[in-house]
Design a protein around this motif. Structure first.
Motif, mmCIF file in Angstrom:
data_model
loop_
_atom_site.group_PDB
_atom_site.id
_atom_site.type_symbol
_atom_site.label_atom_id
_atom_site.label_comp_id
_atom_site.label_asym_id
_atom_site.label_seq_id
_atom_site.Cartn_x
_atom_site.Cartn_y
_atom_site.Cartn_z
ATOM 1 N N ASP A 1 6.861 -90.932 8.128
ATOM 2 C CA ASP A 1 7.382 -89.543 7.926
ATOM 3 C C ASP A 1 6.365 -88.537 7.650
ATOM 4 O O ASP A 1 6.241 -87.475 8.071
ATOM 5 C CB ASP A 1 8.263 -89.549 6.962
ATOM 6 N N GLN A 2 5.310 -89.000 6.847
ATOM 7 C CA GLN A 2 4.089 -88.208 6.480
ATOM 8 C C GLN A 2 3.520 -87.762 7.696
ATOM 9 O O GLN A 2 2.927 -86.618 8.087
ATOM 10 C CB GLN A 2 3.189 -88.921 5.506
ATOM 11 N N THR A 3 3.154 -88.895 8.800
ATOM 12 C CA THR A 3 2.506 -88.570 10.149
ATOM 13 C C THR A 3 3.063 -87.618 10.844
ATOM 14 O O THR A 3 2.472 -86.464 11.431
ATOM 15 C CB THR A 3 2.207 -89.829 10.649
ATOM 16 N N VAL A 4 4.441 -87.651 10.816
ATOM 17 C CA VAL A 4 5.372 -86.795 11.612
ATOM 18 C C VAL A 4 5.511 -85.198 11.212
ATOM 19 O O VAL A 4 5.208 -84.178 11.943
ATOM 20 C CB VAL A 4 6.675 -87.251 11.909
ATOM 21 N N ALA A 5 5.428 -85.197 9.796
ATOM 22 C CA ALA A 5 5.202 -83.947 9.112
ATOM 23 C C ALA A 5 3.758 -83.330 9.423
ATOM 24 O O ALA A 5 3.700 -81.943 9.514
ATOM 25 C CB ALA A 5 5.516 -84.000 7.627
ATOM 26 N N PHE A 6 2.741 -84.120 9.604
ATOM 27 C CA PHE A 6 1.436 -83.615 9.854
ATOM 28 C C PHE A 6 1.366 -83.237 11.304
ATOM 29 O O PHE A 6 0.580 -82.063 11.676
ATOM 30 C CB PHE A 6 0.392 -84.572 9.535
ATOM 31 N N CYS A 7 1.958 -83.978 12.474
ATOM 32 C CA CYS A 7 1.563 -83.855 13.744
ATOM 33 C C CYS A 7 2.637 -83.506 14.620
ATOM 34 O O CYS A 7 2.447 -82.630 15.439
ATOM 35 C CB CYS A 7 0.982 -85.082 14.387
ATOM 36 N N GLY A 8 3.762 -83.404 14.047
ATOM 37 C CA GLY A 8 4.911 -82.859 14.911
ATOM 38 C C GLY A 8 5.710 -83.853 15.706
ATOM 39 O O GLY A 8 5.447 -85.323 15.483
ATOM 40 N N THR A 9 6.264 -83.419 16.809
ATOM 41 C CA THR A 9 6.810 -84.722 17.705
ATOM 42 C C THR A 9 5.752 -85.141 18.666
ATOM 43 O O THR A 9 6.072 -86.051 19.074
ATOM 44 C CB THR A 9 7.800 -83.821 18.363
ATOM 45 N N GLU A 10 4.444 -84.761 18.565
ATOM 46 C CA GLU A 10 3.563 -85.323 19.681
ATOM 47 C C GLU A 10 2.473 -85.856 18.352
ATOM 48 O O GLU A 10 1.695 -84.996 18.070
ATOM 49 C CB GLU A 10 2.900 -84.334 20.554
ATOM 50 N N VAL A 11 2.321 -87.081 18.544
ATOM 51 C CA VAL A 11 1.576 -87.648 17.517
ATOM 52 C C VAL A 11 0.277 -88.277 18.214
ATOM 53 O O VAL A 11 0.521 -89.026 19.050
ATOM 54 C CB VAL A 11 2.227 -88.948 16.710
ATOM 55 N N ARG A 12 -1.008 -87.862 17.862
ATOM 56 C CA ARG A 12 -2.120 -88.463 18.505
ATOM 57 C C ARG A 12 -2.901 -89.256 17.697
ATOM 58 O O ARG A 12 -2.683 -89.229 16.431
ATOM 59 C CB ARG A 12 -2.946 -87.157 18.957
ATOM 60 N N TYR A 13 -3.712 -90.208 18.299
ATOM 61 C CA TYR A 13 -4.352 -91.147 17.378
ATOM 62 C C TYR A 13 -5.373 -90.655 16.608
ATOM 63 O O TYR A 13 -5.433 -90.959 15.322
ATOM 64 C CB TYR A 13 -5.244 -92.122 18.527
ATOM 65 N N GLN A 14 -6.051 -89.611 17.086
ATOM 66 C CA GLN A 14 -6.984 -89.015 16.101
ATOM 67 C C GLN A 14 -6.662 -88.291 14.739
ATOM 68 O O GLN A 14 -7.062 -88.311 13.698
ATOM 69 C CB GLN A 14 -7.845 -88.188 16.811
ATOM 70 N N ASP A 15 -5.267 -87.575 15.137
ATOM 71 C CA ASP A 15 -4.385 -87.004 14.036
ATOM 72 C C ASP A 15 -3.992 -88.090 12.948
ATOM 73 O O ASP A 15 -4.123 -87.637 11.866
ATOM 74 C CB ASP A 15 -3.604 -86.164 14.506
ATOM 75 N N VAL A 16 -3.489 -89.006 13.523
ATOM 76 C CA VAL A 16 -3.150 -90.169 12.338
ATOM 77 C C VAL A 16 -4.476 -90.673 11.502
ATOM 78 O O VAL A 16 -4.299 -90.833 10.507
ATOM 79 C CB VAL A 16 -2.557 -91.358 13.313
ATOM 80 N N LEU A 17 -5.624 -90.799 12.337
ATOM 81 C CA LEU A 17 -6.530 -91.323 11.429
ATOM 82 C C LEU A 17 -7.163 -90.281 10.337
ATOM 83 O O LEU A 17 -7.419 -90.498 9.151
ATOM 84 C CB LEU A 17 -7.665 -91.661 12.509
ATOM 85 N N ALA A 18 -7.129 -89.108 10.908
ATOM 86 C CA ALA A 18 -7.394 -87.762 9.942
ATOM 87 C C ALA A 18 -6.361 -87.795 8.742
ATOM 88 O O ALA A 18 -6.667 -87.391 7.608
ATOM 89 C CB ALA A 18 -7.691 -86.640 10.678
#
Length: 715
Positions: free
Chosen positions: A224-241
């Motif tokens: 849920d935290q990752t989706v709130a940060f990236c939106g519906t398009e989740v990328r690998y680098q965004d998850v790491l950051a």
């Protein structure tokens, strides 16, 4: 806008089939429902977020469901299932033991247990965090837990099983919940992402699952935290950051730098990692985990131990193929040592940089260590190939005549021996049957020393005779000085060895004479030449007997001297007498060392007992006194602190100390005695008021007069 519900609550399992990673527990509970073998108490224990409370709720719904499915799942349509879903069930009760941990709360629960269920067949009591109950509450709960009513079932859930009393554990069926694997969490997250219409790759899901550390609730929270940060398009680098997780590429590039020995690039990458805000200890832990995955990737049968996506598995295999197992083992050893010593280091960054430099120099050190072994192996292989190849010289040697082949000359023997290749550790047949001149001389010298008996002479070789080759099993005769060794003539048979006649009794009684080593063999002379005569001095030196060492006198104790005192005296005096006899001196002529020398040796004696602090402290604090006796001996008397030390040294250590100081001083005429200071009589000090008054009167005349004048009664 609809109300938002977090994924951990929205996708909480409500059937046994939707449980993640607990298939064995779900199957066991289903079978117990089907067979009607329900226990009155269950204990669910395990780490956080693995489904303990969810399983308890599903189990309570299923046993009260009026129309369960064929595979023992709650229907969700009956009154019991609907009331539980709406939170108004009167047959399923949940109790938080963290806030209801007293005896009064357990008493209220005991009163509630007596009430039968209104809907369904069982009253199920789910007690979460049961380890938070107090000792008194546990004891009050024992009787009800052991013999509850027939309609009551208790389900206890805890994360700390070791805090529960053994008497509670013995009354419950215990189910241990396992950590959820990365693969199971990735599949569940993939299912939730598809339902929520979120695009995310497998690498990102693996990072989220690895970050959750086996807890499904943590994985859903991170999702849920990752989706709130990236939106519906989740990328690998965004998850790491977002999660502040170190990328796998950093570890891959660092290992490449280690293989190439580029420590500068490794230090720069470490500085880049720190500049991004990563914890240095987490960096070392990630590097250790990377080396572990490389070791697992080198073995084909360990793929199940890699909790990675398929794309990363292939990359790990490629890099592991370029690393030796020894290199990976040493790298993992260095990183684990760095990780364990990080918290105790004064300069943590320097501690990690030093470990990175060791990793960079590891390949070069292994190459330098293996270079001597490779050169030795190559030289050994070259030597074996040369010895296996046929010698050209041996092919050019012509076969001699039949007579010369049977009895070759010395030159022919040597040429044949040099021509034939000899394997390592073997001896040529010609060398065994026809030894060379040097071998004959060495054998003759050794046998001359063994066969020389008192009054016995070795048989010389007469002029004109030939020295015969030594056959296997025969003994060569010694060559006397001045004799000649004749060359072996081809075709002449070798004479048999002459046996040595036994020595007579008169010869045996004569003292043994030293045998002079045989002289080097002279070159062959013509048949008419005469041998040289032995010099007169050599003959006299050969006839002079060698002085034998004087036998040591052995003292035999008589029967009258076999007492304990005499044996102890002889044992103490034996080393001193042997030393004096060996030196050829007597005690009377040996001067005594001066007192300063003895004091220096006493300091050396204290140092010799440094491993025994009790004795060393006693000797160092002792005061020395010297006394000369009439018989030329010196008594060294050392004073210890008290009688207890004196008695201990006299009983246990005095003889040992005396022997050692004699050896250090080089004189057996030093005797040790131990003494202790005399007890001083200390006058008792006045303590009570009457004693102080009497002491004052005794020392002061005016006070005595005052007491007598006024008639005071001093008690």
């Amino acid at each position: 806008m609809t109300e938002y519900i977090v994924s951990a609550r929205k996708y909480r399992p409500d059937t046994f089939e939707s449980l993640v990673g607990q298939d064995n527990i779900a199957r066991t509970l289903k079978n117990s429902i089907v067979r009607g073998q329900l226990a009155h108490a269950y204990l669910f224990c395990g780490p956080r977020g693995v489904g303990k409370t969810s399983t308890a709720r599903i189990f309570a719904k299923t046993i009260n469901c009026s129309d369960p499915t064929p595979d023992m799942e709650p229907c969700g349509k009956c009154e019991s299932c609907i009331s539980f879903s709406e939170g108004r069930s009167y047959c399923i009760h949940e109790l938080d033991a963290a806030s209801n941990n007293g005896v009064d709360d357990i008493k209220a629960l005991m009163e509630q247990v007596r009430i039968p269920p209104q809907v369904g067949r069982y009253s199920v009591y789910i007690i979460d965090e049961v380890h938070m109950l107090s000792q008194s509450a546990f004891n009050a709960f024992l009787k009800t837990l052991e013999e509850p009513p027939a309609h009551a079932i208790f389900i206890l859930a805890t994360t700390e099983k070791h805090k529960i009393l053994p008497t509670i554990l013995s009354r419950c069926q215990t189910y241990d919940f396992n950590r959820i694997t990365v693969g199971d969490m990735v599949r569940n997250l993939r299912h939730i992402a598809e339902n929520e219409h979120i695009s995310i790759d497998d690498e990102s899901l693996h990072v989220i699952a690895a970050k959750a550390d086996g807890a499904m609730r943590d994985a859903l929270t991170i999702f849920d935290q990752t989706v709130a940060f990236c939106g519906t398009e989740v990328r690998y680098q965004d998850v790491l950051a977002n999660l502040n997780v170190l990328d796998y590429e950093h570890c891959f590039s660092l290992v490449d730098d280690f293989l190439s020995g580029d420590y500068a690039a490794a230090l720069l990458k470490f500085d880049e990692v720190l500049s991004k805000g990563f914890n240095a200890l987490h960096f070392v832990a990630a590097l250790s985990r990377h080396f572990r995955d490389l070791i697992v990737s080198r073995s084909s049968g360990l793929d199940a131990l890699l909790e990675l996506p398929d794309s990363l598995k292939q990359k790990y295999r490629e890099q592991a193929s370029r690393c030796s197992m020894q290199f990976l083992y040493e790298c993992l050893n260095i990183t684990t040592q760095c990780e364990s010593g990080y918290r105790m280091s004064v300069n943590p960054r320097l501690h990690i940089e030093f470990a990175l430099m060791r990793l960079s120099f590891l390949v070069r050190a292994q190459q330098q260590a293996s270079a001597p072994l490779q050169s030795a192996a190559s030289s050994q292989s070259a030597a074996s190939s040369q010895s296996a190849a046929p010698s050209q010289t041996s092919q050019q040697v012509s076969r001699p005549a039949q007579a010369a082949w049977q009895h070759p000359t010395l030159q022919q023997q040597q040429s044949v021996q040099q021509a034939q290749p000899i394997q390592p550790g073997q001896q040529s047949q010609a060398a065994r049957q026809h030894p060379t001149l040097q071998q004959q001389q060495s054998v003759q010298q050794s046998q001359a020393a063994q066969l020389a008996q008192p009054g016995q002479q070795s048989q010389p070789i007469q002029p004109g005779q030939q020295s015969q080759p030594i056959q296997p099993g025969q003994q060569s005769q010694p060559i006397q000085p001045g004799q000649q060794s004749q060359p072996i003539q081809p075709g002449q048979p070798a004479p048999s060895a002459q046996p040595v006649p036994p020595a007579s009794s008169e010869q045996q009684s004569q003292p043994a004479r030293s045998v002079k080593p045989s002289q080097p063999e002279q070159p062959a002379r013509p048949s008419g030449a005469q041998p040289e005569s032995v010099s007169h001095e050599a003959a006299q030196s050969a006839s002079v007997p060698e002085e034998q060492p004087r036998p040591r006198r052995r003292v035999v104790a008589s029967a009258s001297s076999l007492s304990i005192k005499s044996m102890m005296t002889s044992k103490d005096q034996a080393p001193a007498s042997d030393a004096s006899s060996a030196n050829g001196t007597d005690h009377a002529v040996q001067p005594l060392p001066d007192k300063d020398a003895v004091r220096r040796k006493w300091s050396a004696l204290v140092s010799a007992y440094a491993s025994q602090p009790r004795l060393a402290n006693t000797l160092s604090a002792a005061s020395l006194e010297f006394e000369d006796t009439d018989d030329g001996k010196m008594i060294v008397r050392f004073t210890v602190l008290n009688d207890a030390q004196k008695k201990w040294i006299e009983d246990k250590r005095l003889n040992e100390l005396e022997a050692r100081i004699q050896r250090l001083a080089g004189s057996p005429r030093i005797l040790l005695r131990v003494a202790a200071p005399a007890d001083e009589q200390v006058a008792a000090a006045p303590y009570t008021p009457s004693e102080k008054a009497k002491d004052l009167m005794r020392s002061n005349e005016e006070v005595r007069n005052l007491v007598s004048d006024f008639g005071l009664d001093v008690k």
